[in-house]
Motif scaffolding. Structure first.
Motif, PDB file in Angstrom:
ATOM      1  N   PRO A  33       6.700  40.153 138.791  1.00 54.93           N
ATOM      2  CA  PRO A  33       7.562  40.934 139.678  1.00 54.93           C
ATOM      3  C   PRO A  33       6.797  41.953 140.514  1.00 54.93           C
ATOM      4  N   ALA A  34       5.719  42.537 139.957  1.00 60.94           N
ATOM      5  CA  ALA A  34       4.919  43.484 140.737  1.00 60.94           C
ATOM      6  C   ALA A  34       4.270  42.774 141.924  1.00 60.94           C
ATOM      7  N   LEU A  35       3.749  41.576 141.687  1.00 60.84           N
ATOM      8  CA  LEU A  35       3.167  40.814 142.790  1.00 60.84           C
ATOM      9  C   LEU A  35       4.237  40.450 143.810  1.00 60.84           C
ATOM     10  N   ALA A  36       5.405  40.048 143.333  1.00 59.38           N
ATOM     11  CA  ALA A  36       6.497  39.680 144.241  1.00 59.38           C
ATOM     12  C   ALA A  36       6.873  40.860 145.136  1.00 59.38           C
ATOM     13  N   LEU A  37       6.903  42.051 144.560  1.00 55.53           N
ATOM     14  CA  LEU A  37       7.233  43.249 145.344  1.00 55.53           C
ATOM     15  C   LEU A  37       6.269  43.421 146.496  1.00 55.53           C
ATOM     16  N   TRP A  38       4.969  43.346 146.205  1.00 54.49           N
ATOM     17  CA  TRP A  38       3.965  43.541 147.257  1.00 54.49           C
ATOM     18  C   TRP A  38       3.970  42.398 148.265  1.00 54.49           C
ATOM     19  N   ALA A 125       9.535  46.253 133.049  1.00 56.12           N
ATOM     20  CA  ALA A 125       9.924  44.947 133.590  1.00 56.12           C
ATOM     21  C   ALA A 125      11.263  45.036 134.305  1.00 56.12           C
ATOM     22  N   ARG A 126      12.203  45.761 133.712  1.00 57.51           N
ATOM     23  CA  ARG A 126      13.526  45.903 134.332  1.00 57.51           C
ATOM     24  C   ARG A 126      13.454  46.687 135.635  1.00 57.51           C
ATOM     25  N   ILE A 127      12.665  47.750 135.678  1.00 52.52           N
ATOM     26  CA  ILE A 127      12.501  48.543 136.900  1.00 52.52           C
ATOM     27  C   ILE A 127      11.957  47.663 138.027  1.00 52.52           C
ATOM     28  N   LEU A 128      10.949  46.864 137.726  1.00 46.59           N
ATOM     29  CA  LEU A 128      10.347  45.991 138.740  1.00 46.59           C
ATOM     30  C   LEU A 128      11.326  44.907 139.188  1.00 46.59           C
ATOM     31  N   TYR A 129      12.047  44.356 138.237  1.00 46.47           N
ATOM     32  CA  TYR A 129      13.028  43.321 138.585  1.00 46.47           C
ATOM     33  C   TYR A 129      14.117  43.894 139.488  1.00 46.47           C
ATOM     34  N   GLU A 130      14.656  45.041 139.123  1.00 47.28           N
ATOM     35  CA  GLU A 130      15.732  45.633 139.919  1.00 47.28           C
ATOM     36  C   GLU A 130      15.254  46.017 141.312  1.00 47.28           C
ATOM     37  N   ARG A 131      13.985  46.376 141.448  1.00 48.95           N
ATOM     38  CA  ARG A 131      13.437  46.701 142.762  1.00 48.95           C
ATOM     39  C   ARG A 131      13.238  45.462 143.637  1.00 48.95           C
ATOM     40  N   THR A 132      13.169  44.284 143.040  1.00 46.70           N
ATOM     41  CA  THR A 132      12.823  43.078 143.799  1.00 46.70           C
ATOM     42  C   THR A 132      13.932  42.037 143.880  1.00 46.70           C
ATOM     43  N   ARG A 133      14.944  42.116 143.050  1.00 42.06           N
ATOM     44  CA  ARG A 133      15.887  41.006 142.933  1.00 42.06           C
ATOM     45  C   ARG A 133      16.680  40.737 144.201  1.00 42.06           C
ATOM     46  N   ASP A 134      16.860  41.754 145.051  1.00 38.63           N
ATOM     47  CA  ASP A 134      17.603  41.531 146.300  1.00 38.63           C
ATOM     48  C   ASP A 134      16.748  40.876 147.381  1.00 38.63           C
TER      49      ASP A 134
END
Length: 426
Positions: A33-38, A125-134
């Motif tokens: 998820p961190a990679l997905a965010l970037w 993990a939840r923080i990263l997921y919630e930042r990226t799921r949209d």
């Protein structure tokens, strides 16, 4: 992405026929998820596939130090990380009768600088997921069955039977990476056992701990129990470590077999151990694995690259695994963007930036792994003497400073370059 025509870091034309845009990431723990965010911020289109049917929110407490804290700030999640801090007060060592041998306050026990923090892996993990799921496509309950890299892209067949094509594939699927096995071969070629096993699971808070960690050491064994600020009422995390010079034969997917191995390793031991081991039978977040490192000459092959523990696991003994996962995601995405989507140049730059820091942390892990399970009662007694002495000695601040400096060297071993999206997000 920054450009459509690229050159390699050597100045020679890249072998990439077109810039990468779509990226499949296998693994939805922290690195994925961190990679997905970037990647999303840089204009790539990431998809994250996770074998589990939903986000895995269990796990243990993890340190975020040095560069990892700066990356959290650049991602814009540092305030959330602070809000979910374990906020531990300290820790103590007890003997087999439960009597306290020595206590250390958090500032010494954790070996942290002021900006460092600690969080439960599941919360991060939840923080990263919630930042990226949209912004990111997540596919739960599925995994990669096969990969075919034809040079211009990667054809992926999933366990569900779905077939899709991506420009790049990233294996962020941990120590036992299936992606690594598909592309690079048998795990045994890369895994190095450091002589111990670790198990972590949730159970009743039998020691009535609040923001406190209790340790009990026995020859070749170490047990800790802790309850953090965010722990559910009445529960605690139990951690068992035991020496095993040779690797044990078991299936890492067979939880029942792992629970039996743990029970056998601690059979006949006193203190709270029998009750804690019994709690493992009902734990739905049971974790058991070798304390091991991964050594690879290269982390990429063609259009497939590995990230985090899949590429370079430094083991729990380093205390830096989560920080390195965040750092690797930041660097991999940044270098791919800087190369305009040219995976050849981007992957090479990613390894060039990361490898020296990984090697330093691996050496740190190999050193500390030997100290986790002391081999004799005499060695344990000496350590307990030092634990009792440290808070009283006039040199305690100097000793604590020296410990922190060594840890900080590992935590800041990877230099953080400035990438455009990181600067804009900060």
């Amino acid at each position: 992405m920054t450009s459509l025509t690229t050159t390699s870091r050597t100045g020679r034309p890249s072998r990439t026929s077109r810039p990468a845009r779509t990226v499949l990431i296998s693994g939805a723990s922290v690195a994925g998820p961190a990679l997905a965010l970037w990647l999303h911020r840089y204009g790539f289109v990431p998809t994250v596939v996770e074998k589990a049917p939903a986000l895995r929110t269990g796990g243990y407490k993890v340190d975020l130090r040095g560069g990892a804290i700066e990356i959290c700030a650049r991602m814009g999640i540092l305030d959330e990380v602070r809000a979910h801090s374990t906020d531990m007060d300290g820790g103590s060592y007890v003997d087999s009768g439960g009597r306290t041998i020595g206590e250390l306050p958090a500032e010494i026990f954790g070996g942290r600088e002021d900006q460092d923090d600690e969080i439960m892996r599941g919360d991060l993990a939840r923080i990263l997921y919630e930042r990226t799921r949209d912004d990111v496509e997540y596919v739960f309950g599925d995994s990669v069955a096969s990969l075919h890299d034809d040079g211009d892209g990667v054809d992926v067949v999933f366990d569900s039977g779905t077939r899709r094509r991506f420009d790049l594939v990233v294996g962020a699927d941990g120590l036992h990476s299936h992606t690594r096995r598909l592309v690079f071969g048998d795990e045994r070629r890369y895994k190095r056992h450091l002589g111990a096993y670790i198990s972590i699971f949730t159970g009743p808070n039998r020691l009535d701990l609040t923001r406190w960690e209790t340790y009990h050491a026995r020859p070749n064994k170490l047990i800790s129990v802790y309850s953090t600020a965010g722990e559910n009422a009445g529960t605690a995390k139990n951690c068992f470590v035991f020496a095993a010079p040779a690797e044990l034969a078991y299936d890492h997917r067979d939880t029942a077999a792992q629970k039996r191995l743990l029970a056998e390793a601690f059979a006949g031991d006193d203190w709270e151990i029998p009750r804690l081991i019994a709690d493992a039978a009902d734990a739905d977040d049971f974790y058991f694995d070798s304390i091991a490192t991964i050594h690879m000459d290269r982390w990429s092959r063609g259009r497939v690259v590995l990230l985090g523990d899949a590429a370079h696991c430094t083991s729990p003994a380093s205390g830096q695994g989560t920080g390195l996962a965040l750092t690797g995601a930041y660097v991999l995405a940044g270098e791919l963007a800087a190369a305009g989507g040219d995976h050849v140049a981007g992957f090479a730059a990613y390894e060039e930036v990361m490898r020296p820091g990984i090697e330093l942390n691996r050496r740190f892990a190999e050193k500390f792994a030997k100290e986790m399970t002391l081999s004799s009662r005499r060695k344990i007694a000496l350590r307990m003497f030092l634990v009792r002495l440290l808070p009283r000695t006039p040199w305690k601040n100097l000793i604590a400073k020296k410990i922190r400096e060594e840890i900080q060297k590992a935590a800041n071993a990877v230099p953080l370059k400035e990438y455009d999206a990181a600067r804009q997000a900060a």
